[in-house]
Design a protein around this motif. Sequence first.
Motif: not given
Length: 262
Positions: A101, A104, A143
């Motif tokens: 990610l 996020p 994200d």
Amino acid sequence: MNQEKINSLGDELYEALRTANSVSPLTDRESDIQIEDAYLVSQRMLSRRLELDGEKVVGKKIGVTSKPVQDMLKVFQPDFGFLTDAMERPDAAQIPIAGNLIAPKAEGEIAFRLNKDLVGPGVTEQDVLDATETIIPCFEIVDSRIDDWKIKIEDTVADNASCGVYVLGKNEVDPRDHDLPNLKMKVYKNGELHSEGLGSAVQGNPLTAVAWLANTLGEFGIPFLAGEVILSGSLVPLIPVVPGDEMSLEVEGIGSCSCKFV
């Protein structure tokens, strides 16, 4: 926008997803991009996931539905995207950030599990209720593959509605037993109350949000299918998370959901 450009942007976003790197906003580079173009870009990105990684579509999502989220992102209309089997996480999941990610943020939502197909346009709130088997407490971890979340509506639609992963709680209940606009959610970060929200935060009623999504995707020829999970939008503001953060939520009379970031 021609097909070559659509494919190029979709491939760029797919590569950003796979390498956990962001790209400059599409709207800065393509001044004439429309939401319809952005949707086609997202379809190209999704096709890469299905063809190259063997993922399967298991649901859909609506995002940017509540005023706090719209104000935070400065995007003032809902976005929409797809859920794949690789995006689902179980309750109490440990979710790695590094290499997976980028930036996020957690959203507390109500997920709908369908037991009938829904094909828009023309889907009503009652149609959604009739097609829903259960509702589930849920975290969506959004994200953005766009630099620093500098998004306009076309950027987030192209980027599969900025979806990362999602976590479903263990409890599933019949929505007909609950007053959905008045569902009360409390969200906790690292054990401390962070925010509270009501079901009415998403277009006045989660059923309204899901109907909107069914009708919007129906115009692109995309149905909701029995068995799919539909995320109806965040009841609370977005919550940035980093490794070590623990998130939990409770929906009064329904159940809970939690996850930890590592």
